[in-house]
Motif scaffolding. Sequence first.
Motif, PDB file in Angstrom:
ATOM      1  N   VAL A 155       0.969  -1.137  -0.191  1.00 45.36           N
ATOM      2  CA  VAL A 155       0.400  -0.134   0.183  1.00 45.36           C
ATOM      3  C   VAL A 155       0.979   1.338   0.119  1.00 45.36           C
ATOM      4  CG1 VAL A 155      -1.345   1.181   1.348  1.00 45.36           C
ATOM      5  CG2 VAL A 155      -2.254  -1.204   1.145  1.00 45.36           C
ATOM      6  N   ALA A 156       2.161   1.091   1.046  1.00 45.33           N
ATOM      7  CA  ALA A 156       3.452   2.380   0.709  1.00 45.33           C
ATOM      8  C   ALA A 156       3.774   3.084  -0.517  1.00 45.33           C
ATOM      9  CB  ALA A 156       3.727   1.915   2.253  1.00 45.33           C
ATOM     10  N   ALA A 157       4.124   1.719  -1.410  1.00 43.01           N
ATOM     11  CA  ALA A 157       4.612   1.331  -2.405  1.00 43.01           C
ATOM     12  C   ALA A 157       3.555   1.657  -3.394  1.00 43.01           C
ATOM     13  CB  ALA A 157       5.292   0.349  -3.126  1.00 43.01           C
ATOM     14  N   THR A 158       2.389   1.698  -3.229  1.00 44.16           N
ATOM     15  CA  THR A 158       1.396   1.967  -4.735  1.00 44.16           C
ATOM     16  C   THR A 158       1.208   3.261  -3.897  1.00 44.16           C
ATOM     17  OG1 THR A 158       0.346   0.471  -4.687  1.00 44.16           O
ATOM     18  CG2 THR A 158      -0.658   2.043  -5.039  1.00 44.16           C
ATOM     19  N   LEU A 194       3.930   5.612  -5.438  1.00 45.98           N
ATOM     20  CA  LEU A 194       3.655   5.451  -7.311  1.00 45.98           C
ATOM     21  C   LEU A 194       3.022   7.259  -6.925  1.00 45.98           C
ATOM     22  CD1 LEU A 194       4.266   4.718  -9.817  1.00 45.98           C
ATOM     23  CD2 LEU A 194       2.583   2.820  -9.945  1.00 45.98           C
ATOM     24  N   LEU A 195       1.331   6.579  -7.050  1.00 43.65           N
ATOM     25  CA  LEU A 195       0.488   7.824  -6.648  1.00 43.65           C
ATOM     26  C   LEU A 195       0.807   9.539  -6.443  1.00 43.65           C
ATOM     27  CD1 LEU A 195      -2.448   8.815  -7.513  1.00 43.65           C
ATOM     28  CD2 LEU A 195      -3.135   8.419  -5.183  1.00 43.65           C
ATOM     29  N   ALA A 196       2.205   9.510  -5.418  1.00 43.09           N
ATOM     30  CA  ALA A 196       2.438  10.882  -5.715  1.00 43.09           C
ATOM     31  C   ALA A 196       3.651  11.525  -6.475  1.00 43.09           C
ATOM     32  CB  ALA A 196       3.079  10.881  -4.288  1.00 43.09           C
ATOM     33  N   PHE A 197       4.198  10.073  -6.788  1.00 41.32           N
ATOM     34  CA  PHE A 197       5.117  10.126  -8.495  1.00 41.32           C
ATOM     35  C   PHE A 197       4.541  11.032  -9.340  1.00 41.32           C
ATOM     36  CE2 PHE A 197       7.222   9.239 -11.562  1.00 41.32           C
ATOM     37  CZ  PHE A 197       8.255   9.510 -12.050  1.00 41.32           C
ATOM     38  N   ILE A 198       3.720   9.718  -9.500  1.00 46.20           N
ATOM     39  CA  ILE A 198       2.364  10.810 -11.194  1.00 46.20           C
ATOM     40  C   ILE A 198       2.032  11.612 -10.981  1.00 46.20           C
ATOM     41  CG2 ILE A 198       1.081   9.928 -12.039  1.00 46.20           C
ATOM     42  CD1 ILE A 198       3.003   8.515 -12.843  1.00 46.20           C
ATOM     43  N   LEU A 199       1.122  12.438  -9.569  1.00 48.60           N
ATOM     44  CA  LEU A 199       1.000  13.776  -9.456  1.00 48.60           C
ATOM     45  C   LEU A 199       2.007  14.343  -9.504  1.00 48.60           C
ATOM     46  CD1 LEU A 199      -1.265  12.751  -5.980  1.00 48.60           C
ATOM     47  CD2 LEU A 199      -2.137  13.633  -8.267  1.00 48.60           C
ATOM     48  N   GLY A 200       3.292  14.392  -8.590  1.00 48.50           N
ATOM     49  CA  GLY A 200       4.200  15.794  -8.536  1.00 48.50           C
ATOM     50  C   GLY A 200       4.819  16.044 -10.160  1.00 48.50           C
ATOM     51  N   PHE A 238      -6.711   3.642  -2.901  1.00 47.13           N
ATOM     52  CA  PHE A 238      -7.832   4.173  -2.385  1.00 47.13           C
ATOM     53  C   PHE A 238      -8.076   2.290  -2.259  1.00 47.13           C
ATOM     54  CE2 PHE A 238      -6.854   8.139  -2.760  1.00 47.13           C
ATOM     55  CZ  PHE A 238      -7.135   9.028  -2.009  1.00 47.13           C
ATOM     56  N   ALA A 239      -8.136   1.471  -3.281  1.00 47.35           N
ATOM     57  CA  ALA A 239      -8.901   0.516  -2.757  1.00 47.35           C
ATOM     58  C   ALA A 239      -7.844  -0.056  -2.153  1.00 47.35           C
ATOM     59  CB  ALA A 239      -9.193   0.076  -4.120  1.00 47.35           C
ATOM     60  N   ALA A 240      -6.373  -0.033  -2.441  1.00 50.29           N
ATOM     61  CA  ALA A 240      -5.506  -1.000  -1.616  1.00 50.29           C
ATOM     62  C   ALA A 240      -5.155  -0.210  -0.320  1.00 50.29           C
ATOM     63  CB  ALA A 240      -4.540  -0.670  -2.138  1.00 50.29           C
ATOM     64  N   MET A 241      -5.484   1.133   0.339  1.00 51.96           N
ATOM     65  CA  MET A 241      -5.491   1.302   1.549  1.00 51.96           C
ATOM     66  C   MET A 241      -7.118   1.069   2.048  1.00 51.96           C
ATOM     67  SD  MET A 241      -5.001   5.273   0.651  1.00 51.96           S
ATOM     68  CE  MET A 241      -5.946   6.074   2.767  1.00 51.96           C
ATOM     69  N   GLY A 242      -8.296   0.481   1.706  1.00 52.62           N
ATOM     70  CA  GLY A 242      -9.762  -0.067   2.388  1.00 52.62           C
ATOM     71  C   GLY A 242      -9.424  -1.027   2.781  1.00 52.62           C
ATOM     72  N   TYR A 243      -8.410  -1.470   1.538  1.00 49.89           N
ATOM     73  CA  TYR A 243      -8.231  -3.441   1.552  1.00 49.89           C
ATOM     74  C   TYR A 243      -7.280  -3.412   2.551  1.00 49.89           C
ATOM     75  CZ  TYR A 243      -6.718  -8.239   0.514  1.00 49.89           C
ATOM     76  OH  TYR A 243      -5.880 -10.230   0.951  1.00 49.89           O
ATOM     77  N   HIS A 244      -6.660  -2.793   3.244  1.00 54.00           N
ATOM     78  CA  HIS A 244      -5.832  -2.646   4.281  1.00 54.00           C
ATOM     79  C   HIS A 244      -6.263  -2.373   5.389  1.00 54.00           C
ATOM     80  CE1 HIS A 244      -2.266  -1.673   7.121  1.00 54.00           C
ATOM     81  NE2 HIS A 244      -1.838  -2.176   6.773  1.00 54.00           N
ATOM     82  N   SER A 245      -7.090  -1.329   5.164  1.00 53.99           N
ATOM     83  CA  SER A 245      -8.043  -1.536   6.516  1.00 53.99           C
ATOM     84  C   SER A 245      -9.007  -2.813   6.958  1.00 53.99           C
ATOM     85  CB  SER A 245      -8.537   0.061   6.518  1.00 53.99           C
ATOM     86  OG  SER A 245      -7.684   0.958   6.597  1.00 53.99           O
ATOM     87  N   GLY A 246     -10.100  -3.644   6.067  1.00 54.30           N
ATOM     88  CA  GLY A 246     -10.759  -4.338   6.335  1.00 54.30           C
ATOM     89  C   GLY A 246      -9.979  -5.447   6.502  1.00 54.30           C
ATOM     90  N   LEU A 247      -8.811  -5.526   6.041  1.00 51.68           N
ATOM     91  CA  LEU A 247      -7.818  -6.976   6.630  1.00 51.68           C
ATOM     92  C   LEU A 247      -7.248  -7.035   8.279  1.00 51.68           C
ATOM     93  CD1 LEU A 247      -6.287  -9.808   5.089  1.00 51.68           C
ATOM     94  CD2 LEU A 247      -4.341  -8.116   4.801  1.00 51.68           C
TER      95      LEU A 247
END
Length: 256
Positions: A52-55, A58-64, A198-207
């Motif tokens: 999740v942290a890696a994803t 990557l999102l922050a990199f694409i945004l920048g 955000f799906a990965a963040m939600g998955y981690h919280s549910g897990l």
Amino acid sequence: MQNIEPLDIFPLWALLIGIVLIVLLSGEVGFRVGRLRARRAHETETPVGEMVAATLGLLAFILGFTFGLAATRYDIKRQLLVDEANAVGTTYLRAEMLPEQRDEIRALLREYVDVRIAVAVPGKLAEGIRRSEELQSRLWRLTVPVAIKHPNSIIVGLFVQSLNEVIDLHTKRLTAAVRNRIPFPIWAALYGISVFSFAAMGYHSGLTGTTRSLVIIAVALTFSVVIVLIADLDRSQEGVLRVSQEALSQLRQSMK
């Protein structure tokens, strides 16, 4: 004439609402899948958190990266507008020294500045471009006989040079403002990575069995605002981050 991207059909406010809803829905789907996965299989939390942290990284990199593209293009548009105002002003001053056609040419240049200012009005772009090119043709038709009649005149030569620069800057501004847009594949990658992050963040919280946190709303809103800010920079005639026409307005005042 204008490079229209698929998402241009949505106004910026609708784009903001849509992005917030999509990323929140992605987080909710991920959360439910994580809860279901936690009941049926044993999955270690640590590797998932690292992914999740890696994803998100990557999102922050694409945004920048995307923001850098949009900001650079915005700076280019501002500089080109100043360059055009200087070029038109120089041409206007040199026209006063022409041996012939000076009054007609200066009148056309004043009209040209009015048209260039009006181009910034939403919905007037196509008409403004057509009118600008028409005035350029009329200016050139008036200049050619003068240049032919006075081939050794330094003043005429300087005027032709500055008028040619005005025409060139029109093309440069047109390219920078309406043609060099952020490509749609980059937008698609940005939205896709946002959804998966955000799906990965939600998955981690549910897990992990934790409850839904309201912080996810703040995170989703923050990312969505940045994305809409990039879209604002990318659109020339919409939003709050539009290039100021002050340089051309001041030039028009000086022409009076």
